[in-house]
Design an enzyme around this catalytic site. Structure first.
Site, PDB file in Angstrom:
ATOM      1  N   GLU A   6     -31.610 -24.066  45.040  1.00 47.54           N
ATOM      2  CA  GLU A   6     -31.985 -22.650  45.141  1.00 47.54           C
ATOM      3  C   GLU A   6     -33.494 -22.471  45.176  1.00 47.54           C
ATOM      4  OE1 GLU A   6     -30.096 -20.223  42.087  1.00 47.54           O
ATOM      5  OE2 GLU A   6     -31.784 -18.826  42.101  1.00 47.54           O
TER       6      GLU A   6
ATOM      7  N   GLU B  10     -43.340 -20.788  34.483  1.00 47.59           N
ATOM      8  CA  GLU B  10     -43.734 -21.612  33.333  1.00 47.59           C
ATOM      9  C   GLU B  10     -42.744 -22.768  33.159  1.00 47.59           C
ATOM     10  OE1 GLU B  10     -43.594 -18.350  33.361  1.00 47.59           O
ATOM     11  OE2 GLU B  10     -45.275 -17.467  32.264  1.00 47.59           O
TER      12      GLU B  10
HETATM   13  C1  LIG Z   1     -35.827 -11.110  41.613  1.00 47.59           C
HETATM   14  C2  LIG Z   1     -34.907 -11.731  40.600  1.00 47.59           C
HETATM   15  C3  LIG Z   1     -33.667 -12.185  41.007  1.00 47.59           C
HETATM   16  C4  LIG Z   1     -32.824 -12.790  40.072  1.00 47.59           C
HETATM   17  N1  LIG Z   1     -31.586 -13.177  40.498  1.00 47.59           N
HETATM   18  C5  LIG Z   1     -30.752 -13.747  39.595  1.00 47.59           C
HETATM   19  C6  LIG Z   1     -29.437 -14.107  40.008  1.00 47.59           C
HETATM   20  O1  LIG Z   1     -29.034 -13.898  41.158  1.00 47.59           O
HETATM   21  N2  LIG Z   1     -28.624 -14.676  39.108  1.00 47.59           N
HETATM   22  C7  LIG Z   1     -29.031 -14.921  37.811  1.00 47.59           C
HETATM   23  O2  LIG Z   1     -28.237 -15.472  37.059  1.00 47.59           O
HETATM   24  N3  LIG Z   1     -30.252 -14.549  37.386  1.00 47.59           N
HETATM   25  C8  LIG Z   1     -31.125 -13.965  38.241  1.00 47.59           C
HETATM   26  N4  LIG Z   1     -32.360 -13.571  37.830  1.00 47.59           N
HETATM   27  C9  LIG Z   1     -32.735 -13.750  36.433  1.00 47.59           C
HETATM   28  C10 LIG Z   1     -33.744 -14.873  36.229  1.00 47.59           C
HETATM   29  O3  LIG Z   1     -33.167 -16.132  36.460  1.00 47.59           O
HETATM   30  C11 LIG Z   1     -34.271 -14.740  34.787  1.00 47.59           C
HETATM   31  O4  LIG Z   1     -34.935 -13.503  34.702  1.00 47.59           O
HETATM   32  C12 LIG Z   1     -35.212 -15.859  34.469  1.00 47.59           C
HETATM   33  O5  LIG Z   1     -34.530 -17.079  34.342  1.00 47.59           O
HETATM   34  C13 LIG Z   1     -35.987 -15.575  33.185  1.00 47.59           C
HETATM   35  O6  LIG Z   1     -35.134 -15.226  32.143  1.00 47.59           O
HETATM   36  P1  LIG Z   1     -35.451 -13.950  31.233  1.00 47.59           P
HETATM   37  O7  LIG Z   1     -35.616 -12.769  32.132  1.00 47.59           O
HETATM   38  O8  LIG Z   1     -34.422 -13.885  30.171  1.00 47.59           O
HETATM   39  O9  LIG Z   1     -36.874 -14.222  30.601  1.00 47.59           O
HETATM   40  P2  LIG Z   1     -37.184 -15.201  29.405  1.00 47.59           P
HETATM   41  O10 LIG Z   1     -36.456 -16.465  29.545  1.00 47.59           O
HETATM   42  O11 LIG Z   1     -37.004 -14.435  28.141  1.00 47.59           O
HETATM   43  O12 LIG Z   1     -38.704 -15.481  29.640  1.00 47.59           O
HETATM   44  C14 LIG Z   1     -39.698 -14.462  29.429  1.00 47.59           C
HETATM   45  C15 LIG Z   1     -41.051 -15.125  29.500  1.00 47.59           C
HETATM   46  O13 LIG Z   1     -41.177 -16.045  28.400  1.00 47.59           O
HETATM   47  C16 LIG Z   1     -41.912 -17.183  28.817  1.00 47.59           C
HETATM   48  N5  LIG Z   1     -41.072 -18.395  28.662  1.00 47.59           N
HETATM   49  C17 LIG Z   1     -39.723 -18.466  28.510  1.00 47.59           C
HETATM   50  N6  LIG Z   1     -39.324 -19.746  28.402  1.00 47.59           N
HETATM   51  C18 LIG Z   1     -40.424 -20.503  28.509  1.00 47.59           C
HETATM   52  C19 LIG Z   1     -40.669 -21.911  28.480  1.00 47.59           C
HETATM   53  N7  LIG Z   1     -39.660 -22.802  28.305  1.00 47.59           N
HETATM   54  N8  LIG Z   1     -41.944 -22.341  28.612  1.00 47.59           N
HETATM   55  C20 LIG Z   1     -42.971 -21.454  28.770  1.00 47.59           C
HETATM   56  N9  LIG Z   1     -42.804 -20.118  28.793  1.00 47.59           N
HETATM   57  C21 LIG Z   1     -41.563 -19.633  28.659  1.00 47.59           C
HETATM   58  C22 LIG Z   1     -42.309 -16.943  30.245  1.00 47.59           C
HETATM   59  O14 LIG Z   1     -43.574 -16.345  30.306  1.00 47.59           O
HETATM   60  C23 LIG Z   1     -41.286 -15.971  30.736  1.00 47.59           C
HETATM   61  O15 LIG Z   1     -41.766 -15.220  31.830  1.00 47.59           O
HETATM   62  C24 LIG Z   1     -33.230 -12.951  38.724  1.00 47.59           C
HETATM   63  C25 LIG Z   1     -34.487 -12.484  38.321  1.00 47.59           C
HETATM   64  C26 LIG Z   1     -35.304 -11.869  39.246  1.00 47.59           C
HETATM   65  C27 LIG Z   1     -36.632 -11.347  38.790  1.00 47.59           C
END
Ligand SMILES: Cc1cc2nc3c(=O)[nH]c(=O)nc-3n(C[C@H](O)[C@H](O)[C@H](O)COP(=O)(O)OP(=O)(O)OC[C@H]3O[C@@H](n4cnc5c(N)ncnc54)[C@H](O)[C@@H]3O)c2cc1C
Length: 387
Positions: free
Chosen positions: A241, A369
């Site tokens: 992906e 990240e």
């Molecule tokens: C345009 C778009 C399309 C998407 N499409 C899909 C989809 O089709 N299917 C699906 O399942 N999901 C989808 N997502 C969700 C996406 O995979 C998640 O938003 C992403 O994995 C981050 O998870 P979170 O939003 O819970 O943020 P979190 O995991 O809470 O992260 C928030 C912030 O914390 C920091 N952080 C977190 N973990 C770490 C680490 N290990 N090391 C350093 N910093 C870290 C980073 O700064 C990060 O930006 C989509 C998101 C977007 C924006």
């Protein structure tokens, strides 16, 4: 790595370009790449690509493809991306190949031909309110009851669920096993009883979705891979992906150059050394994006693991897009903030729109990240740092 196209690839590209230039194809072109992604549900378009022999070009022939190379598949997606045409990326490039690798004979027969004809398309259901980067903490449950699983939970940010036919769902099938080992992948029809899709609007006026699963019954035959072994399926699909096409950015950059050269108010920019330096750097970075994305395809063709290379290209392309639109908004003056539809907006308002859209590309497919962590460990062989 050899970055030159062979005669065979060049011929493929010539034929493809000629096909995509036809008026019946061009009518599906959209304003910009984000609009093209929104339009992915256009099944008539995919049917036309299938009839012309292009859908799943890189898939094995036994599954309806043409046994083409990963380079041809890359050329194909890049060409669609450049023209702002729908691509069906997730289904074609991630779910389909994962099904080919992990699916049963019956699943391959049922889903693969219909993916190629555009009849079926998948939304990828991984993320949850409490599980994004740390996906292994997902809480949606699938409890086995005879020949079915009873599924309950909530998903968030699920792209394309508002038009997809199926969800490629990650659910917990064991509470006892360690987190990564108790997950399975299930195929769930979007119209199954108990599935509710609720649209979420993004800051770029696009759509993503929440999905609620309330006592949804899913046949055991819809599980992809072994029970509790879904992590291998998910990581394999995610690797595929992440190799985002770069050509949409290349096209936006061409537009930026054209606006600088053509618009009366902008032309003076080209006399400003600092602006020219920035444009030249961006031009080199667009070329680097081409090489990074092509490298992933080359590695796949060689049978070399491309996990770190995929993460590199995802980080580079998504951040390049942001730098490019930032440059456009900084240098084109106040009018660059005008939106699509405003008469005075440079480039038809595309820069303002992409500026709002681009940060999301650093998050979708896994935040940058985390991708940097993958590059450090899998690409450079560094050890995990303490956090
Ligand atoms: C345009 C778009 C399309 C998407 N499409 C899909 C989809 O089709 N299917 C699906 O399942 N999901 C989808 N997502 C969700 C996406 O995979 C998640 O938003 C992403 O994995 C981050 O998870 P979170 O939003 O819970 O943020 P979190 O995991 O809470 O992260 C928030 C912030 O914390 C920091 N952080 C977190 N973990 C770490 C680490 N290990 N090391 C350093 N910093 C870290 C980073 O700064 C990060 O930006 C989509 C998101 C977007 C924006």
């Amino acid at each position: 790595l050899d970055f030159a196209l062979t005669e065979r690839h060049a011929t493929f590209l010539r034929q493809l370009r000629s096909f995509l230039s036809r008026p019946e194809v061009r009518r599906f072109e959209t304003r910009d790449e984000s609009a093209a992604l929104e339009a992915e549900g256009d099944r008539a378009f995919f049917r036309m690509l299938y009839d012309a022999g292009y859908q799943g070009y890189g898939w094995p022939e036994e599954y309806g493809g043409h046994g083409g190379s990963a380079i041809e598949q890359w050329l194909y997606l890049e060409e669609l991306s450049y023209r702002h045409l729908p691509r069906g990326d997730l289904t074609l490039s991630s779910v389909g190949p994962a099904l080919i690798r992990f699916g049963t004979a019956e699943q391959k027969q049922r889903y693969l031909p219909r993916i190629l004809t555009g009849e079926y398309d998948f939304a990828v259901g991984y993320s949850e309110p409490e599980a994004g980067s740390d996906l292994a903490s997902l809480q949606t449950t699938a409890v086995r009851e005879g020949d079915t699983y009873l599924v309950n939970g909530q998903k968030v940010y699920i792209t394309s669920a508002h038009y997809a036919s199926h969800i490629w769902l990650a659910a917990r099938t064991s509470a006892e096993l360690p987190r990564h080992r108790g997950i399975s992948v299930l195929i769930v029809p979007v119209d199954a009883p108990g599935v509710t899709v609720r649209e979420q609007r993004t800051q770029a006026d696009g759509l993503t979705n929440e999905i609620f699963l309330d006592d949804v019954r899913v046949p055991v035959g819809n599980r992809v891979g072994e029970e509790n072994d879904g992590w291998a399926v998910i990581t394999s699909a995610l690797d595929l992906e992440r190799n985002f096409p770069y050509s949409g950015v290349a096209r936006d950059f061409e537009l930026l150059l054209a606006v600088c050269a053509e618009e009366r108010d902008s032309r003076q920019l080209l006399n400003d050394d600092a602006v020219v330096d920035e444009l030249v750097t961006l031009a080199a970075d667009v070329e680097a994006a081409r090489l990074l994305t092509m490298r992933v395809a080359r590695l796949v063709d060689e049978g070399t693991p491309a996990t770190a290379a995929s993460s590199m290209s995802k980080v580079w392309v998504s951040e390049l897009r942001e730098r490019m639109t930032s440059a456009a908004l900084s240098h084109l003056g106040d009018r660059a903030q005008l939106a699509v539809g405003e008469a005075e907006a440079p480039g038809g308002g595309v820069f303002e729109h992409i500026y709002r859209w681009s940060p999301m590309m650093k998050i979708g497919g896994g935040v940058n990240e985390v991708q940097r962590d993958v590059i450090a460990r899998r690409g450079l062989g560094l050890t995990r740092g303490s956090r």
